[in-house]
Scaffold this motif. Structure first.
Motif, PDB file in Angstrom:
ATOM      1  N   GLY A 106       0.656  -1.291   0.028  1.00  0.00           N
ATOM      2  CA  GLY A 106      -0.487  -0.415   0.382  1.00  0.00           C
ATOM      3  C   GLY A 106       0.681   1.472  -0.180  1.00  0.00           C
ATOM      4  N   LYS A 107      -0.012   2.783   0.569  1.00  0.00           N
ATOM      5  CA  LYS A 107       0.454   3.587   0.442  1.00  0.00           C
ATOM      6  C   LYS A 107       1.725   3.528   2.178  1.00  0.00           C
ATOM      7  N   GLN A 108       2.586   4.166   1.795  1.00  0.00           N
ATOM      8  CA  GLN A 108       3.446   5.456   2.727  1.00  0.00           C
ATOM      9  C   GLN A 108       4.083   6.422   2.234  1.00  0.00           C
ATOM     10  N   ASP A 109       3.529   7.539   3.544  1.00  0.00           N
ATOM     11  CA  ASP A 109       4.383   8.888   2.844  1.00  0.00           C
ATOM     12  C   ASP A 109       4.436   9.338   1.980  1.00  0.00           C
ATOM     13  N   GLY A 110       3.264   8.526   0.967  1.00  0.00           N
ATOM     14  CA  GLY A 110       2.833   9.323  -0.326  1.00  0.00           C
ATOM     15  C   GLY A 110       3.280   8.269  -1.219  1.00  0.00           C
ATOM     16  N   ALA A 111       4.075   7.408  -1.102  1.00  0.00           N
ATOM     17  CA  ALA A 111       5.111   6.719  -2.165  1.00  0.00           C
ATOM     18  C   ALA A 111       4.250   4.915  -1.694  1.00  0.00           C
ATOM     19  N   ASP A 112       4.542   4.139  -2.755  1.00  0.00           N
ATOM     20  CA  ASP A 112       4.073   3.294  -3.094  1.00  0.00           C
ATOM     21  C   ASP A 112       5.301   2.123  -2.599  1.00  0.00           C
ATOM     22  N   HIS A 113       4.298   1.003  -0.640  1.00  0.00           N
ATOM     23  CA  HIS A 113       5.498   0.196  -0.549  1.00  0.00           C
ATOM     24  C   HIS A 113       5.084  -0.970  -1.141  1.00  0.00           C
ATOM     25  N   ILE A 114       6.693  -1.373  -1.429  1.00  0.00           N
ATOM     26  CA  ILE A 114       6.468  -2.758  -1.903  1.00  0.00           C
ATOM     27  C   ILE A 114       7.340  -3.616  -1.560  1.00  0.00           C
ATOM     28  N   TYR A 115       6.856  -4.564  -0.591  1.00  0.00           N
ATOM     29  CA  TYR A 115       8.394  -5.562  -0.100  1.00  0.00           C
ATOM     30  C   TYR A 115       8.304  -6.658  -1.067  1.00  0.00           C
ATOM     31  N   VAL A 116      10.151  -6.980  -1.089  1.00  0.00           N
ATOM     32  CA  VAL A 116      11.050  -8.176  -1.868  1.00  0.00           C
ATOM     33  C   VAL A 116      11.681  -8.727  -0.836  1.00  0.00           C
ATOM     34  N   ALA A 117      10.994  -9.869  -1.347  1.00  0.00           N
ATOM     35  CA  ALA A 117      11.829 -10.621  -0.507  1.00  0.00           C
ATOM     36  C   ALA A 117      12.476 -12.375  -1.449  1.00  0.00           C
ATOM     37  N   ALA A 118      12.816 -13.430  -0.757  1.00  0.00           N
ATOM     38  CA  ALA A 118      13.548 -14.276  -1.161  1.00  0.00           C
ATOM     39  C   ALA A 118      14.065 -14.602   0.230  1.00  0.00           C
ATOM     40  N   PRO A 119      14.570 -16.303  -0.179  1.00  0.00           N
ATOM     41  CA  PRO A 119      14.917 -17.320   0.676  1.00  0.00           C
ATOM     42  C   PRO A 119      16.536 -17.199   0.794  1.00  0.00           C
ATOM     43  N   ALA A 120      16.893 -16.609   1.284  1.00  0.00           N
ATOM     44  CA  ALA A 120      18.704 -16.019   1.823  1.00  0.00           C
ATOM     45  C   ALA A 120      19.330 -17.613   1.689  1.00  0.00           C
ATOM     46  N   LYS A 121      19.576 -18.483   1.961  1.00  0.00           N
ATOM     47  CA  LYS A 121      20.604 -19.646   1.542  1.00  0.00           C
ATOM     48  C   LYS A 121      20.183 -20.439   0.077  1.00  0.00           C
ATOM     49  N   ALA A 122      18.853 -20.435  -0.041  1.00  0.00           N
ATOM     50  CA  ALA A 122      18.219 -20.677  -1.136  1.00  0.00           C
ATOM     51  C   ALA A 122      18.560 -20.128  -2.429  1.00  0.00           C
ATOM     52  N   LEU A 123      18.455 -18.726  -2.514  1.00  0.00           N
ATOM     53  CA  LEU A 123      19.244 -17.842  -3.415  1.00  0.00           C
ATOM     54  C   LEU A 123      20.488 -18.033  -3.668  1.00  0.00           C
ATOM     55  N   ALA A 124      20.843 -17.305  -2.773  1.00  0.00           N
ATOM     56  CA  ALA A 124      22.651 -17.856  -2.894  1.00  0.00           C
ATOM     57  C   ALA A 124      23.206 -18.933  -3.724  1.00  0.00           C
ATOM     58  N   ASP A 125      22.703 -19.928  -3.123  1.00  0.00           N
ATOM     59  CA  ASP A 125      23.237 -21.693  -3.286  1.00  0.00           C
ATOM     60  C   ASP A 125      22.844 -21.143  -4.729  1.00  0.00           C
ATOM     61  N   ASP A 126      21.322 -20.747  -5.540  1.00  0.00           N
ATOM     62  CA  ASP A 126      21.284 -21.054  -6.634  1.00  0.00           C
ATOM     63  C   ASP A 126      22.367 -19.848  -7.355  1.00  0.00           C
ATOM     64  N   LEU A 127      22.091 -18.991  -7.225  1.00  0.00           N
ATOM     65  CA  LEU A 127      23.299 -17.693  -7.651  1.00  0.00           C
ATOM     66  C   LEU A 127      24.571 -18.760  -8.027  1.00  0.00           C
ATOM     67  N   LEU A 128      25.058 -19.717  -7.000  1.00  0.00           N
ATOM     68  CA  LEU A 128      26.507 -19.613  -7.044  1.00  0.00           C
ATOM     69  C   LEU A 128      26.419 -21.472  -8.313  1.00  0.00           C
ATOM     70  N   LYS A 129      25.442 -21.623  -8.492  1.00  0.00           N
ATOM     71  CA  LYS A 129      24.891 -22.631  -9.135  1.00  0.00           C
ATOM     72  C   LYS A 129      24.522 -22.385 -10.401  1.00  0.00           C
ATOM     73  N   SER A 130      24.351 -20.827 -10.670  1.00  0.00           N
ATOM     74  CA  SER A 130      24.043 -20.050 -11.722  1.00  0.00           C
ATOM     75  C   SER A 130      25.140 -19.485 -12.619  1.00  0.00           C
ATOM     76  N   VAL A 131      25.498 -18.841 -11.971  1.00  0.00           N
ATOM     77  CA  VAL A 131      26.893 -18.125 -12.173  1.00  0.00           C
ATOM     78  C   VAL A 131      28.053 -18.427 -12.846  1.00  0.00           C
ATOM     79  N   ARG A 132      28.761 -19.891 -12.136  1.00  0.00           N
ATOM     80  CA  ARG A 132      29.809 -20.443 -12.124  1.00  0.00           C
ATOM     81  C   ARG A 132      30.192 -20.768 -13.581  1.00  0.00           C
TER      82      ARG A 132
END
Length: 422
Positions: free
Chosen positions: A246-272
């Motif tokens: 929703g709105k906060q201080d006149g701005a759209d507030h959006i929460y961006v989330a990800a599972p930290a360890k799973a994301l890191a493992d997936d990134l390493l596996k993909s970028v290597r």
């Protein structure tokens, strides 16, 4: 507290970059919240100027409260340190004569490929970095304007931040050229782009002499950079979620989330596979570090007038041992039209190659008992080719031997130096 803050910059930078990379690519369109973030990051470089500021989004009292929760077994933080943390901010301002998104060198800088287009050349945009207090006190300023570099630092203020005294440094500066004394006194110092290029060329030649071959400056192949962006984009699309708050201080507030360890493992596996041919990045670990929390972490993105206005990240998320009520937000604010174009300061003391040579001569002379004159280049008999070959056989590149000779050191002095350092 120390362990949490130690990973703060890396965690914040990685989280912001990952979110930015995904959003700017504009590939996640299945959610309205994701569309907002994608469009907002895409529009952040629409203008000719951009300013970003990084600071703690907490007061000194809040930082002390966080430290109390995070440092139950360590030494508690003192109020002066907490006040400094709450007061400091790092800012970056970029300016050009056309939209930043249309400047190829700026896009290269974003991807990590040849950020300044080549030393000694004007990249087409000006940049100013600053470490300052929210009250307005300036600690350090760095500018890249019209292809030239400018720097100014408050040595006393920086020393106080580190809990040190700058007296010894100021005393030592008296033995060096005026440009060093001016720098320590807090005056602007300028280095022309062509001088920077000369520094880089000499360093490259010296490295080549040591390794027996040419040593090119590291760079990222644009194709590799593009492949990396696409790979990261795919990984993020599998892991990142967007939630409209929703709105906060006149701005759209959006929460961006990800599972930290799973994301890191997936990134390493993909970028290597993408980075296997890049020197220094060809031996990435196969799994994420064990201290990455096995939980979902996220950041808050604020969108105003269609563009990102701020990002907030809670550092407490990176420490799995902290209680749920521990919070220490780091905030990055963005502005497209409030950034003043970086300007070349007036009256800056110019740093020349002769100053560099005198500094080297002074430093090396102090280790051998030789005290060269400062302010004028001392004379020395030119070395013969035979003398240069003899000295080079002791392990120092010929380019450096010639530079020492040109800065005022003769054959016997250089020989004595090599004997004292071998």
């Amino acid at each position: 507290m120390r362990r949490t803050v130690r990973g703060a910059v890396a965690a914040t930078a990685c989280t912001v970059v990952l979110a930015t990379g995904l959003a700017a690519c504009g590939t996640v369109k299945q959610l309205t919240a994701a569309e907002k973030v994608s469009d907002a990051f895409g529009r952040i470089t629409d203008g000719k100027t951009l300013k970003a500021e990084l600071s703690f989004g907490a007061t000194a009292d809040e930082i002390l409260a966080f430290d109390k929760l995070a440092s139950s077994k360590g030494k508690p933080m003192d109020r002066k340190t907490a006040e400094l943390m709450a007061e400091l901010k790092i800012s970056v301002a970029v300016s050009a004569d056309k939209p930043l998104k249309d400047i190829q060198s700026f896009k290269d800088a974003q991807s990590g490929a040849d950020p300044f287009n080549a030393l000694g050349q004007d990249p087409g945009f000006d940049v100013a970095y600053a470490l300052a207090g929210k009250s307005g006190k300036s600690y350090a300023d760095l500018r890249w304007v019209d292809g030239n570099f400018y720097v100014k630092a408050d040595v006393d203020g920086i020393a106080q931040l580190a809990g040190e005294n700058a007296g010894e440094l100021k005393d030592a500066a008296r033995a060096f050229p005026k440009v060093v004394q001016d720098a320590v006194a807090g005056k602007w110092i300028s280095i022309e782009g062509k001088t920077l290029k000369e520094f880089a060329d000499q360093a490259t030649k010296a490295a080549g002499a040591k390794t027996g071959g040419a040593s090119a400056a590291p760079s990222v192949d644009p194709k590799v950079a593009s492949g990396l962006v696409n790979t990261v984009k795919d990984v993020l699309s599998r892991n990142v979620t967007f939630e409209d708050k929703g709105k906060q201080d006149g701005a759209d507030h959006i929460y961006v989330a990800a599972p930290a360890k799973a994301l890191a493992d997936d990134l390493l596996k993909s970028v290597r596979p993408v980075l296997k041919d890049v020197p220094g990045l060809d031996k990435l670990p196969s799994a994420a570090p064990t201290d990455i929390p096995d939980k979902k972490i996220g950041l808050d993105v604020f969108v105003k007038d269609g563009s990102v206005s701020a990002i907030s990240f809670d550092l407490a998320q990176v420490d799995a041992d902290l209680p749920a009520d521990a919070h220490l937000p780091v905030k990055v604010t963005f502005s497209k039209d409030a950034a003043e174009a970086p300007k070349a300061p007036e009256g800056a003391t110019k740093f020349a190659m002769s100053d560099f040579e005198q500094i080297v001569s002074s430093m090396l002379g102090s280790s051998t008992g030789i005290k060269p004159k400062i302010g004028s280049k001392p004379a020395a008999a030119p070395l013969t080719e035979a003398q240069i070959k003899e000295l080079a056989a002791k392990g120092i590149p010929e380019a450096q031997i010639k530079m020492l000779n040109q800065s005022g050191m003769g054959y016997e002095q250089i020989k004595k130096l090599l004997g004292s350092t071998s």
